[in-house]
Motif scaffolding. Structure first.
Motif, mmCIF file in Angstrom:
data_model
loop_
_atom_site.group_PDB
_atom_site.id
_atom_site.type_symbol
_atom_site.label_atom_id
_atom_site.label_comp_id
_atom_site.label_asym_id
_atom_site.label_seq_id
_atom_site.Cartn_x
_atom_site.Cartn_y
_atom_site.Cartn_z
ATOM 1 N N THR A 20 0.734 -1.165 0.117
ATOM 2 C CA THR A 20 -0.099 -0.012 -0.101
ATOM 3 C C THR A 20 0.830 1.352 -0.116
ATOM 4 O O THR A 20 0.386 2.194 -0.713
ATOM 5 C CB THR A 20 -0.963 0.028 1.193
ATOM 6 O OG1 THR A 20 -0.280 -0.332 2.382
ATOM 7 C CG2 THR A 20 -2.117 -1.025 1.058
ATOM 8 N N ARG A 21 1.962 1.247 0.865
ATOM 9 C CA ARG A 21 2.965 2.474 0.630
ATOM 10 C C ARG A 21 3.376 2.350 -0.755
ATOM 11 O O ARG A 21 3.579 3.624 -1.309
ATOM 12 C CB ARG A 21 4.052 2.110 1.631
ATOM 13 C CG ARG A 21 4.983 3.296 1.695
ATOM 14 C CD ARG A 21 5.942 3.092 2.948
ATOM 15 N NE ARG A 21 6.698 1.819 2.992
ATOM 16 C CZ ARG A 21 6.164 0.744 3.962
ATOM 17 N NH1 ARG A 21 5.400 1.262 4.885
ATOM 18 N NH2 ARG A 21 7.021 -0.148 4.012
ATOM 19 N N ASP A 22 3.782 1.552 -1.612
ATOM 20 C CA ASP A 22 4.358 1.585 -2.835
ATOM 21 C C ASP A 22 3.132 2.217 -3.833
ATOM 22 O O ASP A 22 3.382 2.609 -4.667
ATOM 23 C CB ASP A 22 4.709 0.045 -3.409
ATOM 24 C CG ASP A 22 5.934 -0.387 -2.644
ATOM 25 O OD1 ASP A 22 6.559 0.407 -1.773
ATOM 26 O OD2 ASP A 22 6.420 -1.614 -2.769
ATOM 27 N N LEU A 90 1.267 -11.305 -6.319
ATOM 28 C CA LEU A 90 2.537 -11.098 -6.001
ATOM 29 C C LEU A 90 3.066 -11.958 -4.756
ATOM 30 O O LEU A 90 2.076 -12.090 -3.671
ATOM 31 C CB LEU A 90 2.334 -9.585 -5.484
ATOM 32 C CG LEU A 90 3.412 -9.130 -4.590
ATOM 33 C CD1 LEU A 90 4.634 -8.683 -5.579
ATOM 34 C CD2 LEU A 90 2.885 -7.665 -3.789
ATOM 35 N N THR A 91 4.088 -13.143 -5.106
ATOM 36 C CA THR A 91 4.292 -13.960 -4.112
ATOM 37 C C THR A 91 5.600 -14.567 -4.501
ATOM 38 O O THR A 91 6.023 -14.176 -5.357
ATOM 39 C CB THR A 91 3.175 -15.247 -4.374
ATOM 40 O OG1 THR A 91 3.304 -16.202 -3.404
ATOM 41 C CG2 THR A 91 3.376 -15.823 -5.729
ATOM 42 N N GLY A 92 6.212 -15.025 -3.415
ATOM 43 C CA GLY A 92 7.322 -15.842 -3.379
ATOM 44 C C GLY A 92 7.070 -17.100 -3.265
ATOM 45 O O GLY A 92 8.407 -18.025 -3.352
ATOM 46 N N PRO A 118 9.579 -1.862 -6.056
ATOM 47 C CA PRO A 118 8.317 -0.866 -6.066
ATOM 48 C C PRO A 118 8.078 -0.165 -7.298
ATOM 49 O O PRO A 118 6.972 0.139 -7.468
ATOM 50 C CB PRO A 118 9.078 0.272 -4.925
ATOM 51 C CG PRO A 118 9.860 -0.526 -4.288
ATOM 52 C CD PRO A 118 10.594 -1.547 -5.154
ATOM 53 N N GLN A 119 9.051 0.385 -7.926
ATOM 54 C CA GLN A 119 8.569 1.047 -9.133
ATOM 55 C C GLN A 119 7.988 0.220 -10.210
ATOM 56 O O GLN A 119 7.304 0.615 -11.120
ATOM 57 C CB GLN A 119 10.047 1.639 -9.783
ATOM 58 C CG GLN A 119 10.654 2.743 -8.997
ATOM 59 C CD GLN A 119 9.624 4.012 -8.979
ATOM 60 O OE1 GLN A 119 8.841 4.332 -10.035
ATOM 61 N NE2 GLN A 119 9.484 4.329 -7.705
ATOM 62 N N GLN A 123 4.310 0.855 -11.829
ATOM 63 C CA GLN A 123 4.296 0.912 -13.233
ATOM 64 C C GLN A 123 3.352 -0.035 -13.806
ATOM 65 O O GLN A 123 2.355 0.106 -14.377
ATOM 66 C CB GLN A 123 5.482 0.506 -14.061
ATOM 67 C CG GLN A 123 5.480 0.762 -15.370
ATOM 68 C CD GLN A 123 4.807 1.999 -15.811
ATOM 69 O OE1 GLN A 123 4.912 3.164 -15.269
ATOM 70 N NE2 GLN A 123 3.945 1.913 -16.979
ATOM 71 N N MET A 124 3.393 -1.308 -13.078
ATOM 72 C CA MET A 124 2.333 -2.372 -13.613
ATOM 73 C C MET A 124 1.029 -1.741 -13.286
ATOM 74 O O MET A 124 -0.079 -2.261 -13.944
ATOM 75 C CB MET A 124 2.652 -3.851 -13.174
ATOM 76 C CG MET A 124 1.784 -4.814 -13.470
ATOM 77 S SD MET A 124 1.390 -5.093 -15.359
ATOM 78 C CE MET A 124 2.827 -4.665 -16.171
#
Length: 158
Positions: A20-22, A90-92, A118-119, A123-124
């Protein structure tokens, strides 16, 4: 004007806070919602639908208690109320089989591994929100300063 939401789903609070910060870039004009489980996200989707709000993007972790992110995104894909909602995993910890299922069944729009740039995430999400707005026939001009210019040009034939 219909409210547009971006939903972030992760069972780890610190990861959710980072995402959320990103995405704070969008907070002036879009609602950034946080859910700590897939079940909480499904409840939020019901609430947003009842309020007549739209969901542009769902960003979800995969491995979560109760219901996986792939199962969540597949359920959203099959729900006619959320046709066009963009889905980002978004996972590892997703296996190759999980990722294939996410692409084939949830019609995943994008996949990012943790730890993410984060960029790249920003962008995505800019591109996905732009696609959603254009595809839904929403007047993009009121959001233009937060959208992705090349994506607008690609999708708008003037």
């Amino acid at each position: 004007m219909k409210k547009i939401n971006i939903i972030c789903v992760d069972d780890e609070r610190e990861v959710l806070d980072s995402v959320t910060r990103d995405l704070d870039y969008f907070s002036e004009i879009f609602n950034i919602e946080e859910c700590e489980s897939a079940i909480e996200c499904l409840e939020l989707l019901e609430e947003l639908d009842l309020q007549g709000e739209s969901v542009a993007v769902i960003i979800s972790d995969h491995v979560m208690p109760g219901m996986s992110g792939v199962d969540l995104l597949t359920e959203v894909e099959c729900d006619p109320r959320f046709i066009g909602t963009k889905k980002l995993l978004l996972t590892g910890l997703a296996t190759q089989a999980d990722t294939i299922r996410a692409i084939n069944e949830a019609k995943l729009d994008y996949f990012l591994e943790k730890v993410w740039d984060p960029q790249e995430l920003l962008q995505m999400v800019k591109e996905l929100v732009t696609e959603y707005i254009i595809e839904q026939g929403i007047d993009y001009k009121q959001y233009q300063n937060k959208l992705d210019g090349p994506t607008i040009k690609r999708l708008i034939v003037e």
